[in-house]
Design a protein around this motif. Structure first.
Motif, short mmCIF file in Angstrom:
data_model
loop_
_atom_site.label_atom_id
_atom_site.label_comp_id
_atom_site.label_asym_id
_atom_site.label_seq_id
_atom_site.Cartn_x
_atom_site.Cartn_y
_atom_site.Cartn_z
N ALA A 1 0.92 -1.20 -0.13
CA ALA A 1 0.23 0.06 -0.04
C ALA A 1 0.82 1.28 -0.02
N MET A 2 1.95 1.31 0.77
CA MET A 2 2.90 2.45 0.75
C MET A 2 3.48 2.56 -0.46
N GLU A 3 3.95 1.61 -0.96
CA GLU A 3 4.55 1.58 -2.37
C GLU A 3 3.68 2.29 -3.44
N MET A 4 2.40 1.84 -3.39
CA MET A 4 1.51 2.21 -4.33
C MET A 4 1.02 3.63 -4.02
N ILE A 5 1.14 4.20 -2.88
CA ILE A 5 0.89 5.62 -2.59
C ILE A 5 2.12 6.59 -2.99
N LEU A 6 3.18 5.97 -2.95
CA LEU A 6 4.49 6.90 -3.11
C LEU A 6 4.69 6.76 -4.61
N GLU A 7 4.45 5.53 -5.38
CA GLU A 7 5.03 5.44 -6.93
C GLU A 7 3.82 5.42 -7.83
N ARG A 8 2.66 5.01 -7.61
CA ARG A 8 1.56 4.87 -8.69
C ARG A 8 0.20 5.18 -8.13
N SER A 9 0.01 6.07 -7.46
CA SER A 9 -1.55 6.27 -7.25
C SER A 9 -2.35 7.16 -8.11
N PHE A 10 -1.40 8.02 -8.80
CA PHE A 10 -2.34 8.92 -9.63
C PHE A 10 -1.72 8.63 -11.22
N VAL A 11 -2.79 9.25 -12.13
CA VAL A 11 -2.43 9.02 -13.64
C VAL A 11 -2.11 10.48 -14.01
N LEU A 12 -0.82 10.48 -14.82
CA LEU A 12 -0.77 11.78 -15.42
C LEU A 12 -1.76 12.20 -16.37
N PRO A 13 -2.40 13.22 -16.25
CA PRO A 13 -3.57 13.74 -17.20
C PRO A 13 -3.04 13.77 -18.83
N GLY A 14 -3.85 13.02 -19.43
CA GLY A 14 -3.52 12.94 -20.74
C GLY A 14 -2.78 11.92 -21.23
N THR A 15 -1.98 11.00 -20.31
CA THR A 15 -1.17 9.95 -20.36
C THR A 15 -1.83 8.76 -19.82
N ASN A 16 -1.09 7.73 -19.73
CA ASN A 16 -1.40 6.44 -19.20
C ASN A 16 -0.53 6.33 -18.11
N TYR A 17 0.33 7.26 -17.94
CA TYR A 17 1.76 7.26 -16.93
C TYR A 17 1.35 7.22 -15.65
N ARG A 18 1.56 6.46 -14.64
CA ARG A 18 1.27 6.53 -13.26
C ARG A 18 2.35 7.18 -12.35
N GLY B 1 3.04 8.96 -8.04
CA GLY B 1 2.78 8.95 -6.79
C GLY B 1 3.19 10.31 -6.12
N LEU B 2 3.00 10.01 -4.68
CA LEU B 2 3.14 11.14 -3.88
C LEU B 2 4.80 11.59 -4.07
N ASP B 3 5.80 10.47 -4.48
CA ASP B 3 7.05 10.79 -4.61
C ASP B 3 7.51 11.67 -5.46
N SER B 4 6.86 11.78 -6.71
CA SER B 4 6.99 12.70 -7.74
C SER B 4 6.17 14.07 -7.25
N ILE B 5 5.18 14.09 -6.86
CA ILE B 5 4.43 15.24 -6.58
C ILE B 5 4.92 15.85 -5.62
N VAL B 6 5.15 15.29 -4.20
CA VAL B 6 5.74 16.11 -3.16
C VAL B 6 7.20 16.50 -3.46
N GLY B 7 7.77 15.74 -4.24
CA GLY B 7 9.51 16.00 -4.68
C GLY B 7 9.38 17.44 -5.43
N LEU B 8 8.37 17.87 -5.72
CA LEU B 8 8.28 19.17 -6.57
C LEU B 8 8.55 20.30 -5.53
N ILE B 9 8.22 20.15 -4.16
CA ILE B 9 8.48 21.20 -3.16
C ILE B 9 10.06 21.06 -2.80
N PRO B 10 10.98 22.16 -2.89
CA PRO B 10 12.32 22.12 -2.82
C PRO B 10 12.67 21.77 -1.56
N VAL B 11 13.56 20.89 -1.40
CA VAL B 11 14.22 20.37 -0.05
C VAL B 11 13.52 19.53 0.76
#
Length: 151
Positions: free
Chosen positions: A42-59, A61-71
């Motif tokens: 469940a934790m891996e799914m949340i961190l790596e593949r919980s959302f789909v990029l709009p317009g694509t089929n690429y999944r 997760g929070l790792d990519s989204i929260v990682g946008l916040i510097p440091v």
């Protein structure tokens, strides 16, 4: 025997307004290998593949989204990824594999902290998925009763 499977919470109307409460999940809380397997999946799914990029089929997760916040974002996702390592330690995964798992998280955090390049890197390098694979191999070898046939 207690059923430790993930079950969606079925909302019941409240007495005051008849509105339903939000969807919740009951996560297994036991220390048995089956419960741990479900929690780390469940934790891996949340961190790596919980959302789909709009317009694509690429999944993503929070790792990519929260990682946008510097440091701060990379520190938060590293802490969340370290949870998988902590659970692996509880399962008796050898120390050298735990170090390897921490190395993946450190590498992901270090490169992810570089502006722009790190954000793109977070989209393709999935340290938590690799760490989950390591833990699953250990579970399949040492706790075969937890094995699940993927569909």
């Amino acid at each position: 025997m207690e059923d430790n499977r993930l079950k969606p919470y079925t909302p019941e109307p409240s007495a005051s307004d008849g509105a339903a409460s939000p969807l919740r999940f009951d996560f297994p809380t036991g220390n048995d290998p089956q419960s741990i397997r479900k929690r780390i999946e469940a934790m891996e799914m949340i961190l790596e593949r919980s959302f789909v990029l709009p317009g694509t089929n690429y999944r993503i997760g929070l790792d990519s989204i929260v990682g946008l916040i510097p440091v701060v974002g990379d520190i938060i996702t590293a802490a969340m990824g370290s949870y998988l390592v902590w659970e692996a330690r509880n399962l008796g995964v050898p120390k050298w594999k735990l170090w390897q798992m921490m190395g993946r998280i450190g590498f992901d955090s270090a490169v992810g902290s570089i502006p722009v390049v790190g954000d793109a890197f977070d989209l393709v390098y999935r340290s938590n998925t690799k760490n989950l694979k390591t833990v699953k191999k250990h579970l399949d070898k040492h706790h075969p009763q937890t094995r699940v046939i993927d569909q």
